[in-house]
Every structure is written in C-alpha cells, then in structure tokens.
Design an enzyme around this catalytic site. Structure first.
Site, mmCIF file in Angstrom:
data_model
loop_
_atom_site.group_PDB
_atom_site.id
_atom_site.type_symbol
_atom_site.label_atom_id
_atom_site.label_comp_id
_atom_site.label_asym_id
_atom_site.label_seq_id
_atom_site.Cartn_x
_atom_site.Cartn_y
_atom_site.Cartn_z
ATOM 1 N N ARG A 53 44.954 67.416 27.971
ATOM 2 C CA ARG A 53 46.100 66.706 28.117
ATOM 3 C C ARG A 53 47.252 67.463 27.676
ATOM 4 N NH1 ARG A 53 42.725 62.311 26.763
ATOM 5 N NH2 ARG A 53 41.912 61.433 28.741
ATOM 6 N N VAL A 54 47.006 68.199 26.536
ATOM 7 C CA VAL A 54 48.262 68.903 26.069
ATOM 8 C C VAL A 54 48.200 70.494 26.056
ATOM 9 C CG1 VAL A 54 48.833 67.183 24.483
ATOM 10 C CG2 VAL A 54 47.285 68.828 23.828
#
Ligand code: ATP
Ligand code: MG
Length: 510
Positions: A371-372
C-alpha cells in the site's frame, strides 16, 4: 558534671555509619518486597505476598530465574517465567526488582546469535553491550514520523517490480506451511549485503533445525556480518517466545534512533500468538475467538506500530518490518491473519498451488499488495512495471479459461504467450538475489518484447544471458537508476541494445 568521652565517640561512630549507609544506598534496584511461590505450571508461577508489584515488572526468583508480572491481583500475582523453570517449586521465594524487562543493545550484537534476554547462543563468548533498553517502548508519535520514500530492495524480482517495499513499511508475508515464506525474508536480508541496511531475524518458537539452517545460510553467504539473530525455539518457555519480537524490536530501534535503516523479520507471528494464547489461558484470562484472549490484536499492533521512518530531525532512520504469518488451508480470513493484514501496509501472499506447480517464489500477485511501497519505488521501475501488472492479470484470467481447451483467437494467444514470459521472468531460485541493474535491464527487455521471439524452452537461458549482460551497463546509467532519476530515452535505448546483443545467440539458432 563530667562528660564521658566514650559516649561522644559512640555518637560519632553512629553518625559515620548512617552516612556510609546513606551513600552506598541505591534506589530501585534493591529487592523491595518478597513473595512466596504458591503454584508453578507450564511457564507460569503464582505468587502471594507481592502486593506492591507493578504490571509487567520484572520479578526475580532464586537461582537467577526471572519472570514478568502479568496478572496483578492484591492476593495473588500471575508471573510469566522467562527461563528454565523446572527447578522452581512451591514455597520458593521471589523478589520485586523495581524495573521492567530490558535487553542489551549496541554495536557488539551485530553478527551474533542471541536469546531474547541478550545471552549469546553462538560460540563467540559473552557480549559487551552499549546499554540496556526496555523491551516494550512506545511507538514513535505521528509528528516524529516521515513518509516512506526510499525503497527497500529485496532482490526478488516479483516483489521489487510489482509489490515494492519501502523503508519504514510493514509488509506481511503470509501463506500455508512450506510455501517459501522464510526463504523470501532471508533473501531480503541477503540482498542488504552492501546497502548499509542492518538486519534482524527474530525466530519465534521455531524448530532448532530450521533456525540452524537459517543461521548457516546467512553465515555462508556473508550476511551474518550485518545481521543479528534473536532466537527462541519451540521448546523454550512461552514467556520467552512472547517477549522475543519486542526484544528484537528494541535492539532494532537502538540503531534506528542513530539514523540507520534497519530491516526486521518476525518468523513467525502465528507462533507468537499461540505462545500468548497459552500464557493467557494458563492465567485464566477469558478466551475469545479461536480461544485467543481479547487483547490479541493489541499484542501485534503495538509491536508493528514501532516500525516507521523517522523524521529527518530525529536522524531519519527507519525500521522496516517483514512479519510472517502462517495460514491454514489457504484461509486468509482466520483470526490472526486478518488482524495482521489490517495492521500492516500490505501483504505478500504465497500460494501452495503455485508452489506445487514449481512457480517459485510462489507469490500470488492477485492477492498481494503493497500500500505504500509504490510511492517509494524507483522511477526507472515504475515506468516499466505499470503495464506488467495489467498484462499479468489478463494472462491469469485467460489462463484459467484456456484450461478448458477452448480455441483461442490470435490476440488471446499473444496475451497468453506474453504472460508466460512474464511468469518466466518472475521465477527465481532460492537465495539468488538480483541487483538493481540486473532487474532493470531484464525488466526493460521484457516490456519491450525482446523475449517474444525466443522459443519457450529457451526463455530461461535467454533471461540469464540478459542478466549477465547487466555488467556492461555504464556506471552513469546504473547511478541514475539508483538515485531515483527518470531514465531518458537514450538510456532506455542503450539498455535495449545491450539486452538485444546478449539475446543474439538465442535468435540465430531459433
Ligand atoms: P514453514 O512453514 O515450515 O516455515 P516456509 O513457508 O517458511 O516453511 P521455506 O522453509 O522458506 O518455507 O521453504 C520451503 C521449501 O521450499 C524449502 O525446502 C526451500 O528450500 C524451498 N524453496 C523456497 N523458495 C524456493 C525457491 N525460490 N526455489 C526453490 N526452492 C525454494
Ligand atoms: Mg518458515
């Protein structure tokens, strides 16, 4: 009246004694209260007579055995034991220490194999630490954190290209047993050899043979020099298994707070949750879902919240966490896996089906996400991987369809063909990590369709040839890749030229 000199001497002596006693008195470390063991069972002791003991205070028993106060009741205190409790018996005495459990930290731990209390388990003698820090420490506050901005190269192509991990990120590795979870984490450690990233491998409740294999692998591949191995085995007391990841994180934080980048692997948190469940049930805490106690989520969230990228004003260090969790029969929605999925910033899911088909590493791309990490991925990668994920998703969908023996049109056949080549590109031998330049040249060759005309049986060798050709990449280009610059079209052309040259022998004979 005569004053007796004898009397005044006595007063002087008493005063001197009081002064000496006062000066030599040190607060805190002295045992301030004494209790008696009333029950001992499976790594738990109950004690009466320690009414002043605090939650998580360290309690000392005879024979240098320690424990942590868990259940703090006025009449009886439940203690989790941290060592060999076979000799402990009812009626033994216990003392408060006035401090919480701590662990030795410092440079001298690097390259060592230790237990969660900092005792050396290798044959290199005792360790001289720089200091001691408590095993449970508050996670950095929001304002002390900086966004994840630098990639943590794992050396595994499929991860670096599709599910990139950034420094300071928490990426879960999950899958059934024997699907290659440990192998991915070890490869990531091996790949940090010349990258200034310090690694910590924390084995929780594992078989001694598995730990020995990991240590031997790290040592023989020259990676133990930048690694600390914290070990608890399956037959260690549950208390020791419970504190292992917290102790390992404290050791990691010491380096992070000095501005260093640290990678920590928890292998695995399923065993950790089980050890905690055992302790909680023995302490008669109410069981909840899957018999885990109510605070099981907090157990892992307070651990993983400690992984972060610190603000530059605090040195800019980072702690990247790769927790591992084992699933049963591919059930991702079991209690512990779902908890961990929600705490982490993404997951790498390893599929037993792919493993059986020999598609290794068995990363299931459809179910994996970072996600990051995408924001931290190097620009040179980002430019090339966008189309890759889409092509692969289309391929997987079509592959299922094609299994039914359906006749396919030309464009579908092309998609399948390209997908097979992407899959061949993803395949990688165990512990065989790829450098950044090797990955980039192979990635560009793949997305430019350089492998499209090579027959399927020779694709693997062709890819190896392109990998070897990466040595010919000029330091200017590899420098630009590493410094996160965008590759110019000339750079791309140069890379394609090198790749095509390496592929010449394969084209001629086909
Ligand atoms: P466990 O559940 O027992 O902890 P695990 O999921 O950690 O297992 P590993 O021990 O890493 O799995 O790997 C399982 C087996 O697969 C090992 O024998 C390992 O050598 C093999 N293996 C893993 N990855 C690869 C690979 N990329 N290529 C070839 N073999 C591999
Ligand atoms: Mg394993």
């Amino acid at each position: 009246m005569m004053r007796t000199p004898r009397y005044s001497n006595c007063v002087k002596e008493a005063l001197t004694n009081i002064r000496t006693a006062r000066e030599s008195w040190s607060p805190g470390l002295e045992p301030v209260e004494e209790g008696v063991v009333t029950t001992v069972l499976n790594g738990i002791a109950k004690i009466s007579g320690l009414p002043g003991v605090g939650f998580e205070e360290l309690v000392r028993f005879q024979g240098e055995l320690y424990g942590i106060a868990f259940n703090v009741d006025p009449e009886e205190v439940g203690i989790v034991l941290l060592g060999d409790y076979a000799r402990l018996k009812t009626g033994d005495r216990a003392w408060r220490t006035g401090r919480v459990t701590d662990v030795p930290v410092g440079k001298n731990l690097i390259g060592r194999v230790i237990d969660p209390l900092g005792n050396a388990l290798d044959d290199r003698g005792p360790i001289e630490p720089s200091g001691r820090l408590p095993i449970e420490r508050p996670a950095p506050a929001i304002m002390d954190r900086a966004p994840v901005s630098t990639p943590l190269q794992t050396g595994i192509k499929v991860i670096d290209a599709i599910i990139p991990v950034g420094r300071g990120q928490r990426e879960l590795i999950l899958g059934d047993r024997q699907t290659g979870k440990t192998s991915i984490a070890i490869s990531a450690i091996l790949n940090q050899r010349d990258k200034e990233v310090l690694c910590i491998y924390c084995a929780i409740g594992q078989k001694a043979a598995s730990v020995a294999k990991v240590v031997a692998e790290l040592r023989s591949r020259g990676a133990l020099e930048h690694t600390i191995v914290v070990v608890t085995e399956g037959n260690d007391p549950s208390g020791l298994q419970y504190i292992a990841p917290y102790a390992a994180t404290t050791i990691a934080e010491f380096f992070m707070e000095q501005g260093r980048d640290v990678l920590i692997v928890y292998d695995d948190l399923t065993n950790h949750a089980r050890a905690y469940r055992e302790l909680s049930l023995l302490l008669k805490r109410p069981p909840g879902r899957e018999a885990f106690p109510g605070d099981i989520f907090y157990l892992h969230s307070r651990l993983l919240e400690r992984a972060t990228h610190l603000d530059p004003s605090l040195g800019g260090g980072s702690l990247t966490a790769l927790p591992i969790v084992e699933t049963e029969a591919q059930n991702l929605s079991a209690y512990i896996p779902t908890n961990l999925i929600s705490i982490t910033d993404g997951q790498i899911y390893l599929s037993p089906t792919l493993f059986e088909l020999g598609i290794l590493p068995a990363v299931d791309i459809g179910r994996s996400v970072s996600r990051v990490g995408g924001k931290a991925q190097l620009k040179a990668y980002r430019a090339a991987t966008g189309s890759l994920k889409l092509s692969y998703a289309q391929f997987e969908e079509l592959e299922n369809f094609a299994r039914f023996g359906t006749r396919l049109d030309e464009s579908s056949r092309k998609t399948l063909d390209h997908g097979n080549r992407i899959r061949a590109w993803f395949k990688q031998d165990e512990y065989d990590v790829f450098s950044m330049s090797e990955q980039i040249i192979m990635l560009i060759a793949l997305t430019e369709g350089c492998f499209a005309t090579i027959e399927t049986g020779r694709v693997h060798d062709a890819m190896q040839a392109v990998r070897s050709a990466a040595k010919g990449i000029s330091s200017d280009i590899s420098g630009r890749v590493a410094s996160d610059s965008e590759l110019s079209s000339e750079d791309r052309e140069e890379l394609i030229r090198i790749a095509k040259e390496a592929l010449n022998p394969f084209l001629k004979s086909s």
